[in-house]
Design a protein around this motif. Structure first.
Motif, short mmCIF file in Angstrom:
data_model
loop_
_atom_site.label_atom_id
_atom_site.label_comp_id
_atom_site.label_asym_id
_atom_site.label_seq_id
_atom_site.Cartn_x
_atom_site.Cartn_y
_atom_site.Cartn_z
N GLN A 188 0.83 -1.21 0.00
CA GLN A 188 0.00 0.00 0.00
C GLN A 188 0.86 1.26 0.00
OE1 GLN A 188 -3.02 -0.07 3.01
NE2 GLN A 188 -3.49 2.10 2.84
N LYS A 189 1.88 1.27 0.86
CA LYS A 189 2.78 2.43 0.92
C LYS A 189 3.58 2.57 -0.37
CE LYS A 189 6.27 4.69 3.79
NZ LYS A 189 7.03 5.18 2.64
N ALA A 190 4.13 1.45 -0.86
CA ALA A 190 4.92 1.49 -2.08
C ALA A 190 4.07 1.93 -3.28
CB ALA A 190 5.54 0.12 -2.35
N CYS A 191 2.85 1.47 -3.30
CA CYS A 191 1.95 1.84 -4.40
C CYS A 191 1.74 3.35 -4.46
CB CYS A 191 0.61 1.13 -4.22
SG CYS A 191 -0.60 1.50 -5.49
N MET A 192 1.54 3.96 -3.29
CA MET A 192 1.30 5.40 -3.26
C MET A 192 2.58 6.18 -3.55
SD MET A 192 -1.89 5.38 -2.74
CE MET A 192 -2.16 7.13 -2.56
N ASP A 193 3.74 5.61 -3.21
CA ASP A 193 5.00 6.33 -3.38
C ASP A 193 5.63 6.10 -4.76
OD1 ASP A 193 4.73 7.20 -0.81
OD2 ASP A 193 6.12 5.74 0.07
N VAL A 195 4.12 4.08 -7.72
CA VAL A 195 3.30 3.96 -8.92
C VAL A 195 2.77 5.32 -9.33
CG1 VAL A 195 1.25 2.89 -9.93
CG2 VAL A 195 2.65 1.60 -8.30
N LYS A 196 3.13 5.76 -10.52
CA LYS A 196 2.73 7.09 -11.00
C LYS A 196 1.44 7.06 -11.82
CE LYS A 196 6.47 8.66 -9.13
NZ LYS A 196 6.38 9.35 -7.83
N ASN A 197 1.22 5.95 -12.49
CA ASN A 197 0.02 5.84 -13.33
C ASN A 197 -1.21 5.68 -12.44
OD1 ASN A 197 -2.06 3.98 -14.85
ND2 ASN A 197 -0.87 5.02 -16.43
N ARG A 198 -2.14 6.61 -12.55
CA ARG A 198 -3.30 6.62 -11.64
C ARG A 198 -4.18 5.38 -11.82
NH1 ARG A 198 -5.86 10.21 -8.36
NH2 ARG A 198 -8.08 9.85 -8.01
N GLN A 199 -4.41 4.97 -13.06
CA GLN A 199 -5.28 3.83 -13.29
C GLN A 199 -4.69 2.55 -12.70
OE1 GLN A 199 -8.49 3.65 -14.57
NE2 GLN A 199 -8.24 1.60 -13.71
N PHE A 200 -3.39 2.36 -12.90
CA PHE A 200 -2.77 1.16 -12.35
C PHE A 200 -2.74 1.23 -10.83
CE2 PHE A 200 1.09 -1.32 -11.14
CZ PHE A 200 0.59 -2.57 -11.49
N ARG A 201 -2.50 2.41 -10.28
CA ARG A 201 -2.52 2.57 -8.83
C ARG A 201 -3.91 2.22 -8.28
NH1 ARG A 201 -0.12 7.44 -8.29
NH2 ARG A 201 -2.06 8.62 -8.27
N THR A 202 -4.93 2.64 -9.00
CA THR A 202 -6.30 2.31 -8.59
C THR A 202 -6.52 0.81 -8.61
OG1 THR A 202 -7.18 4.42 -9.40
CG2 THR A 202 -8.74 2.60 -9.19
N ASP A 203 -6.04 0.15 -9.66
CA ASP A 203 -6.20 -1.30 -9.77
C ASP A 203 -5.48 -2.03 -8.63
OD1 ASP A 203 -7.64 -0.90 -12.09
OD2 ASP A 203 -5.93 -1.29 -13.42
N VAL A 204 -4.29 -1.56 -8.30
CA VAL A 204 -3.52 -2.18 -7.22
C VAL A 204 -4.23 -2.00 -5.89
CG1 VAL A 204 -1.36 -2.14 -5.91
CG2 VAL A 204 -1.30 -1.96 -8.40
N LEU A 205 -4.72 -0.80 -5.62
CA LEU A 205 -5.41 -0.55 -4.35
C LEU A 205 -6.67 -1.39 -4.22
CD1 LEU A 205 -4.96 3.32 -4.00
CD2 LEU A 205 -3.81 1.53 -2.70
#
Length: 312
Positions: A188-193, A195-205
């Motif tokens: 969760q922390k690494a994803c926010m720090d 991952v720059k692509n918003r769509q992929f970040r959304t998918d990961v979360l």
């Protein structure tokens, strides 16, 4: 014991007509290349020709020797290309500076190509064909995931998966770790720090929330943090409704989550969640609705009570 002072005798065997002698020469050159690479470099053309000869039985070994020579010469692109040609002989589990350096560069290249494939990077070239990843490169990177799992470096594997946008490997590195809660928090922390692509970040979360739900004791605090970013008021309300109708500990947790929401979300999001919070009568009615239809009179009474509670 005789000390080897030169690779000249092995290099001379490359000029022999007998294939077995060339095999022997390559095997010995591979053993001494780290020490005598300057000498071998002067004859590298001969070894490259053996690799290019499709009828030669040890092409992969020739490629490995050439790759190591180019590595020592600082010609990393050539070293990478010939390492791919070495196939299985390029052992990613070997503990050497050569392997560690090339594997790191392979991973960087894989991440770059994955970025082009998924549209995160935009290196446009006129009339460029769709980006394809060499299966040999894919094999090395996938092998690196297996190495991380075997060595217990699951966070390293997760970092590679996040940068390469490999959702399957993200889930795999978390579930295989044996410490899912800790890995989810790290992801969760690494994803926010990272991952720059918003769509992929959304998918990961979203995947993180799904995995949190599989825990015996879900981490609702972390789940709500993810859901705030996802702007998912309904899921937050569902969690609060579940906790509010539980025991005292669950009710206290619901209050904690409510305070977190006030600190970390917008007024619009809070309003959306508030509208979805069930009153005790609504919760009771929802549970009983499958048993018997609700009369119009009862429905009107519940709506009136909800309006009164919301306005107070």
């Amino acid at each position: 014991m005789t000390v080897l002072t030169s690779a000249a005798s092995y290099l001379a065997l490359l000029d022999e007509d007998q294939t077995q002698l060339k095999f022997f020469a390559l095997q010995k050159l591979n053993e001494v290349v780290d020490e005598f690479w300057p000498e071998i470099a002067s004859e590298i053309q001969k070894i490259e020709e053996l690799y290019e000869d499709e009828n030669f039985g040890l092409r992969s070994l020739a490629a490995l020797v050439v790759s190591k020579v180019y590595y020592h010469l600082g010609e990393f692109n050539d070293a990478l290309n010939f390492a791919l040609g070495a196939g299985e002989l390029f052992d990613i589990t070997a503990k050497s500076e050569y392997v560690e350096t090339l594997v790191a560069k392979f991973i960087d290249e894989y991440i770059r190509l994955r970025g082009l494939q998924t549209g995160e990077q935009t290196e446009k070239v006129e009339n460029e064909a769709p980006t394809k990843i060499d299966p040999r490169l894919e094999r090395i990177v996938l092998g690196m995931f297996d190495r991380c799992y075997a060595e217990g470096t699951f966070k390293h594997a997760l970092g590679i998966a996040l940068e390469a946008r490999r959702m399957d490997k993200i889930v795999e590195s978390i579930t295989k770790s044996g410490d899912i809660p800790n890995m989810l928090a790290y992801c969760q922390k690494a994803c926010m720090d990272v991952v720059k692509n918003r769509q992929f970040r959304t998918d990961v979360l979203r995947e993180i929330v799904t995995l949190y739900n599989t825990l015996k004791v879900p981490d609702y605090v972390s789940m709500v943090q993810c859901l705030i970013f996802l702007d998912d008021a309904k899921s937050v309300a569902d969690i609060l409704n579940k906790l509010l109708h539980g025991d005292n500990d669950n009710i206290l947790l619901a209050y904690q989550l409510a305070f977190d929401l006030c600190d970390n979300s917008t007024q619009q999001f809070l309003s959306a969640v508030r509208k979805l919070i069930l009153t005790p009568d609504e919760s009771h009615t929802a549970k009983d609705s499958s048993k018997a239809p609700q009369s119009d009179t009862t429905s009107m009474e519940v709506d009136s009570e909800k309006e009164s509670l919301l306005s107070s």
